[in-house]
Write an enzyme that holds these catalytic residues in place. Structure first.
Site, mmCIF file in Angstrom:
data_model
loop_
_atom_site.group_PDB
_atom_site.id
_atom_site.type_symbol
_atom_site.label_atom_id
_atom_site.label_comp_id
_atom_site.label_asym_id
_atom_site.label_seq_id
_atom_site.Cartn_x
_atom_site.Cartn_y
_atom_site.Cartn_z
ATOM 1 N N HIS A 188 14.105 67.379 8.259
ATOM 2 C CA HIS A 188 12.744 67.241 7.719
ATOM 3 C C HIS A 188 12.604 67.866 6.336
ATOM 4 O O HIS A 188 13.241 68.863 6.006
ATOM 5 C CB HIS A 188 11.706 67.787 8.709
ATOM 6 C CG HIS A 188 11.618 69.272 8.832
ATOM 7 N ND1 HIS A 188 10.807 70.033 8.019
ATOM 8 C CD2 HIS A 188 12.195 70.142 9.706
ATOM 9 C CE1 HIS A 188 10.888 71.315 8.390
ATOM 10 N NE2 HIS A 188 11.726 71.415 9.405
ATOM 11 N N ASP A 197 13.888 76.426 6.031
ATOM 12 C CA ASP A 197 13.146 75.526 6.906
ATOM 13 C C ASP A 197 12.237 74.609 6.079
ATOM 14 O O ASP A 197 11.080 74.922 5.878
ATOM 15 C CB ASP A 197 12.323 76.354 7.893
ATOM 16 C CG ASP A 197 11.671 75.525 8.968
ATOM 17 O OD1 ASP A 197 12.063 74.364 9.120
ATOM 18 O OD2 ASP A 197 10.763 76.038 9.642
ATOM 19 N N GLU A 232 7.203 67.115 9.961
ATOM 20 C CA GLU A 232 7.832 67.698 11.168
ATOM 21 C C GLU A 232 7.050 68.905 11.661
ATOM 22 O O GLU A 232 6.891 69.110 12.863
ATOM 23 C CB GLU A 232 9.283 68.090 10.864
ATOM 24 C CG GLU A 232 10.074 68.569 12.083
ATOM 25 C CD GLU A 232 10.007 70.077 12.334
ATOM 26 O OE1 GLU A 232 10.499 70.529 13.386
ATOM 27 O OE2 GLU A 232 9.461 70.803 11.471
ATOM 28 N N GLU A 233 6.567 69.714 10.733
ATOM 29 C CA GLU A 233 5.956 70.994 11.092
ATOM 30 C C GLU A 233 4.616 70.844 11.798
ATOM 31 O O GLU A 233 4.079 71.821 12.311
ATOM 32 C CB GLU A 233 5.778 71.857 9.841
ATOM 33 C CG GLU A 233 7.078 72.246 9.137
ATOM 34 C CD GLU A 233 7.879 73.298 9.893
ATOM 35 O OE1 GLU A 233 7.512 73.623 11.045
ATOM 36 O OE2 GLU A 233 8.864 73.786 9.330
ATOM 37 N N ASP A 266 18.286 71.248 10.990
ATOM 38 C CA ASP A 266 17.030 71.950 10.728
ATOM 39 C C ASP A 266 17.293 73.442 10.780
ATOM 40 O O ASP A 266 17.635 73.989 11.828
ATOM 41 C CB ASP A 266 15.988 71.552 11.793
ATOM 42 C CG ASP A 266 14.594 72.062 11.481
ATOM 43 O OD1 ASP A 266 14.432 72.818 10.509
ATOM 44 O OD2 ASP A 266 13.662 71.704 12.222
ATOM 45 N N HIS A 285 8.966 80.168 8.297
ATOM 46 C CA HIS A 285 7.544 79.849 8.067
ATOM 47 C C HIS A 285 6.849 80.932 7.249
ATOM 48 O O HIS A 285 5.672 81.208 7.441
ATOM 49 C CB HIS A 285 6.812 79.634 9.394
ATOM 50 C CG HIS A 285 7.319 78.472 10.178
ATOM 51 N ND1 HIS A 285 7.108 78.341 11.541
ATOM 52 C CD2 HIS A 285 8.030 77.372 9.803
ATOM 53 C CE1 HIS A 285 7.667 77.223 11.971
ATOM 54 N NE2 HIS A 285 8.226 76.615 10.931
#
Length: 295
Positions: free
Chosen positions: A97, A120, A154-155, A182, A257
């Protein structure tokens, strides 16, 4: 199935570049964020499409599609190298992603919050691009179609890959294996490459372990994420065989994140290159055969 094409794999791996891989990750992290509803998300996806287009320039068997979604601005990107066996109607997918997210702030702040997303998942998305570049540089023409995908959104629930996988299923496109990358940069003190057992195919998991042992030599172990933790689950849920590699079994990046998810924050390009090489070998092996993918 056993890994059996060392000469071809060596040619593809020889075309990989750790410096180019790092530079591309750094470019993606330079966007303020790649949250799926933002202009930066659109711009970064279009930049990815440009890189595929430049890499495949002059090859009539290579196409690049900006895959637009109806529900949000960020597109996915699909580059395809057409297989020489047109009667086979079967492909290999390599994906990761392209979007990012900052979960240290509330949902209403996320479109404006800094989210460089190097690990990420610029690490996975740019691994897909790097394998594409290596394959093109090798001059090898695949038997099966190869789809190189960077997924939007994706998130926020695997939304991009879910639409694409459902679209492929609806059109009756056969996929022998869908490989997902990922988060592949962080290396803890006892890291091993994580072969994910959740929403994946046991035969492909065994095969990718053999690929690691033969062509990469890095430590690996199996891991369970216990839920639909990344885009491989979209393929699995649509009836396709999937495999997913993750950066480690023992640790996860503390910058996951987080606004500090950059290349410089305890992330190791050489560790990520183990995953790039594994994906390159996996795709090469399966794209040059026309039999069942994991018998």
């Amino acid at each position: 199935i056993e890994p059996s094409l060392p000469e071809q794999v060596a040619r593809v791996i020889a075309g990989l570049s750790a410096a180019r891989y790092e530079a591309n990750i750094r470019h993606l992290e330079s966007y303020w964020n790649r949250y799926y509803s933002t202009q930066d998300a659109v711009d970064s996806a279009l930049w990815i499409a440009e890189q595929f287009g430049q890499g495949g320039h002059g090859r009539s068997d290579i196409t690049v599609e900006v895959y637009h979604h109806q529900g949000w601005p960020q597109p996915s990107v699909i580059a395809k190298i057409a297989g020489t066996n047109t009667a086979l109607n079967e492909g290999i997918v390599l994906g990761g992603h392209e979007d990012s997210i900052n979960r240290t702030v509330g949902a209403t702040q996320r479109p404006r919050a800094r989210a460089p997303g190097a690990d990420d998942n610029a690490s996975g998305a740019m691994a897909v691009l790097e394998v594409f570049n290596g394959y093109v540089a090798s001059g090898i023409r695949p038997v099966r179609d190869i789809y190189f995908m960077t997924y939007a959104a994706e998130e926020v629930g695997l939304r991009g890959s879910a639409e694409i996988a459902a679209d492929f299923k609806g059109r009756g496109v056969k996929i022998a294996a869908a490989f997902n990358l990922d988060m592949i940069l962080y290396r803890g003190p006892a890291s091993k490459m994580g072969v994910t057992t959740s929403n994946t195919d046991a035969r492909l998991n065994l095969f990718v372990e053999k690929v690691i042992d033969r062509y990469v030599g890095a430590p690996h172990a199996r891991r369970s994420c216990g839920y639909s933790c990344s885009d491989h689950a979209s393929w699995d849920e649509n009836g396709y065989s999937a495999v997913y590699l993750f950066e480690t079994v023992d640790d996860i990046s503390p910058w996951w994140h987080h606004p500090n998810d950059t290349v410089n924050a305890s992330h190791v390009i050489s560790w990520g290159m183990n995953f790039v090489k594994t994906a390159a070998a996996f795709v090469t092996e399966l794209s040059l055969t026309s039999g069942a993918s994991a018998e």
